[in-house]
Design a protein around this motif. Structure first.
Motif, PDB file in Angstrom:
ATOM      1  N   ASN A  22       0.844  -1.200   0.000  1.00  0.00           N
ATOM      2  CA  ASN A  22       0.000   0.000   0.000  1.00  0.00           C
ATOM      3  C   ASN A  22       0.876   1.245   0.000  1.00  0.00           C
ATOM      4  N   GLY A  23       0.237   2.382  -0.257  1.00  0.00           N
ATOM      5  CA  GLY A  23       0.955   3.635  -0.362  1.00  0.00           C
ATOM      6  C   GLY A  23       1.573   4.083   0.942  1.00  0.00           C
ATOM      7  N   GLU A  24       0.946   3.756   2.078  1.00  0.00           N
ATOM      8  CA  GLU A  24       1.494   4.166   3.365  1.00  0.00           C
ATOM      9  C   GLU A  24       2.856   3.506   3.627  1.00  0.00           C
ATOM     10  N   VAL A  25       2.962   2.229   3.309  1.00  0.00           N
ATOM     11  CA  VAL A  25       4.239   1.545   3.460  1.00  0.00           C
ATOM     12  C   VAL A  25       5.279   2.169   2.542  1.00  0.00           C
ATOM     13  N   LEU A  26       4.864   2.485   1.313  1.00  0.00           N
ATOM     14  CA  LEU A  26       5.786   3.118   0.373  1.00  0.00           C
ATOM     15  C   LEU A  26       6.282   4.450   0.921  1.00  0.00           C
ATOM     16  N   ASP A  27       5.381   5.289   1.422  1.00  0.00           N
ATOM     17  CA  ASP A  27       5.789   6.582   1.969  1.00  0.00           C
ATOM     18  C   ASP A  27       6.784   6.412   3.108  1.00  0.00           C
ATOM     19  N   HIS A  28       6.578   5.385   3.946  1.00  0.00           N
ATOM     20  CA  HIS A  28       7.491   5.131   5.055  1.00  0.00           C
ATOM     21  C   HIS A  28       8.884   4.760   4.537  1.00  0.00           C
TER      22      HIS A  28
END
Length: 572
Positions: free
Chosen positions: A493-499
């Protein structure tokens, strides 16, 4: 059809009977000679005495000659009789030795399969008469092949003898003990049907006894065992009361169930295990036939530069396109292929296809391939892989071999030799699943890896699990400190990517960028002109993606997960 040695036994019996007849004849001749000696002696003796005393003439020459001939016959007959007795004794000893060799295993002294089955059948009949139950245990040593491969067959034989001694010591004295195969042992004994707890204790003790370290040629060898058990009052695979052969089959099925459940343990046979075994057999046959028919095909999962959003390459993932089961995941067929010794042929077949597919890609795209730990034990693996590259005319620098961390624990010297050999040809080497195995930082520094990959088990839940987030952070910083590029698996997901963007220039892969694709779909996607230029320049501080069918730009950090998944799929 008679057993191979049945004719020999019959011939030996016939010869023994002939010798017994000769023995009787010889004894009869000696007896007759003795009787004749007594008869002639009674006449010759007095006349000889009187002749010596000068009282009368000597005995008649004919009677005297007969008397002397009787003496010779007695001496000869008795000598021959003794020889025959000695020959008979030697023959009996040889027959006993031959029978023992025909019925027992020469290495361990246990019964062989044929004699063990016969003994179990007799034991079942005796136990039923006494209202008892027979339990049959099948014991298989775990990873015994590695002992032979790493320490030699002499060490393997010594370990088998030691395990046989431990099995005998841990079981009741009246137990039948057999060696059924290379590293497979069997035992059977009768017990009271109400004392199941006693059998459980014996089984646990046997597993524990075998699992103790063994000193072989001054080397400490760790070995464990998997065991299956069956009882004579249970319904067999065919639903009938089992005989020795059926009990052995039932225990064998339970033993393989114990292996699939993690090894170093035991299980009682249950009816459902037979269904599992039949499915397993069908699976094994399907895998062997599928390799020959080309049913195992490569799928490709895209690898993305997280900072730029650029597609950098693909990881090849094997899939089984089975006409019976459909698309089968490698988690299902890889362990089975490894156990039946088909993993090398399977892997080479899929790698060969992947190299042909990758030749049509942009020359900047790399191909990552996983190899099985079993393949790394093959001293010719590097040469086989180079042959595939030559046949496909594929540049070695575009190929990346991924080695799991557990391989280093199994044989660090062989892994180092393999890595060095491949790197000398220009192939890149990645340490896969980093953080899940046993390698130390010293090993990581001593082996010339080109990349480390963070296992998906740490990545998928890093937002919820602080420990996993700390592990990912530590590995990313370790890679930066050692100047080793890092690839992150399991981005969903995008949240993991942002992290993950905080760690700078790293690669990523996962379902967030799309599911793995077969070659046909991937070729169609790569040839679509709409996908040209989707990745922006690496000078941007945040990656952006074009909306499909428009010129609008959406920052990666603000895109909705489903929408972002669709856009990132274009990068694949």
């Amino acid at each position: 059809m008679k057993a191979p040695f049945a004719g020999n036994v019959a011939a030996a019996d016939e010869e023994g009977e002939n010798r017994r007849q000769i023995d009787v004849v010889a004894l009869g001749i000696v007896t007759a000679a003795i009787l004749l000696f007594v008869a002639t002696g009674s006449q010759v003796g007095p006349r000889v005495v009187n002749s010596l005393l000068h009282r009368s003439a000597g005995p008649d020459n004919l009677i005297l000659n007969a008397f002397l001939l009787n003496i010779a016959i007695i001496i000869f007959g008795w000598s021959r009789y003794r020889q025959l007795c000695e020959e008979i004794q030697l023959r009996k000893a040889a027959e006993k030795q031959a029978r023992q060799m025909a019925e027992t295993d020469p290495l361990t002294g246990f019964l062989n399969r044929r004699s063990f089955n016969g003994g179990v059948d007799r034991l079942i009949g005796k136990a039923e008469a006494q209202r008892q139950i027979v339990v049959l245990m099948m014991v298989d040593l775990d990873n015994f092949k590695q002992v032979n491969d790493f320490n030699g067959h002499n060490a393997g034989d010594q370990l088998l003898r030691e395990c046989a001694r431990r099995i005998a010591s841990a079981l009741p004295k009246q137990a039948l003990l057999g060696r059924i195969g290379g590293d497979e042992f069997a035992a059977a004994f009768a017990f009271d049907k109400n004392r199941n707890d006693t059998i459980e204790q014996i089984a646990s003790g046997l597993i524990e006894t075998i699992g103790q370290s063994a000193q072989i040629n001054a080397i400490s060898i760790e070995i464990t065992a998997s065991m299956g058990m069956a009882r004579s009052d249970a319904a067999g695979v065919d639903g009938k009361r089992p005989d020795a052969h059926a009990l052995l089959e039932m225990a064998d099925i339970a033993m393989y169930h114990a292996k699939r459940q993690g090894r170093n343990g035991y299980f009682w046979f249950e009816g459902m295990m037979a269904d599992e075994m039949r499915f397993r057999t069908e699976l094994e046959q399907g895998i062997r036939q599928g390799i020959a028919k080309g049913e195992f095909v490569p799928f490709y999962e895209q690898q993305i530069d997280l900072q730029t959003g650029k597609l950098t390459g693909f990881e090849m993932l094997a899939r089984w396109n089975s006409p019976q089961y459909g698309i089968v995941s490698p988690e299902v067929f890889i362990p089975v292929a490894e156990e039946i010794g088909a993993i090398s042929d399977l892997s080479e077949s899929v790698i060969r296809q992947a190299l042909e597919d990758a030749k049509t890609w942009d020359a900047r795209l790399t191909l990552a391939v996983n190899v099985s730990p079993l393949q790394l034990r093959d001293p010719w693996f590097a040469q086989k892989l180079l042959r595939l590259l030559v046949d496909a005319n594929f540049p070695p620098h575009r190929l990346e071999i991924e080695i799991t961390e557990s391989c280093l624990h199994q044989n660090i010297a062989q892994a180092r030799s393999l890595i060095t050999s491949l790197k000398n040809q220009g192939i890149k080497i990645s340490l896969d699943d980093f953080g899940t195995g046993y390698s130390s930082l010293a090993q990581l520094r001593s082996l010339p890896f080109d990349r480390i990959k963070i296992d998906r088990s740490f990545v998928t839940s890093l937002l919820e699990d602080k420990d996993n987030a700390a592990i990912v952070h530590a590995i990313a910083m370790l890679g930066k400190g050692l100047r080793l590029p890092v690839t992150v698996e399991g981005i969903e997901n995008g949240e993991v990517l942002d992290h993950l963007l905080q760690y700078g220039s790293i690669k990523g892969q996962g379902y967030f960028y799309g599911r793995p694709r077969p070659a046909s779909e991937l070729a169609e996607w790569l040839n679509d002109p709409r996908h040209a230029g989707l990745a922006i320049s690496s000078t941007e501080t945040h990656p952006v993606l074009l909306r499909a069918g428009s010129d609008e730009v959406v920052p990666a950090s603000t895109a909705e997960p489903a929408e972002f998944l669709e856009k990132h799929a274009h990068h694949a």
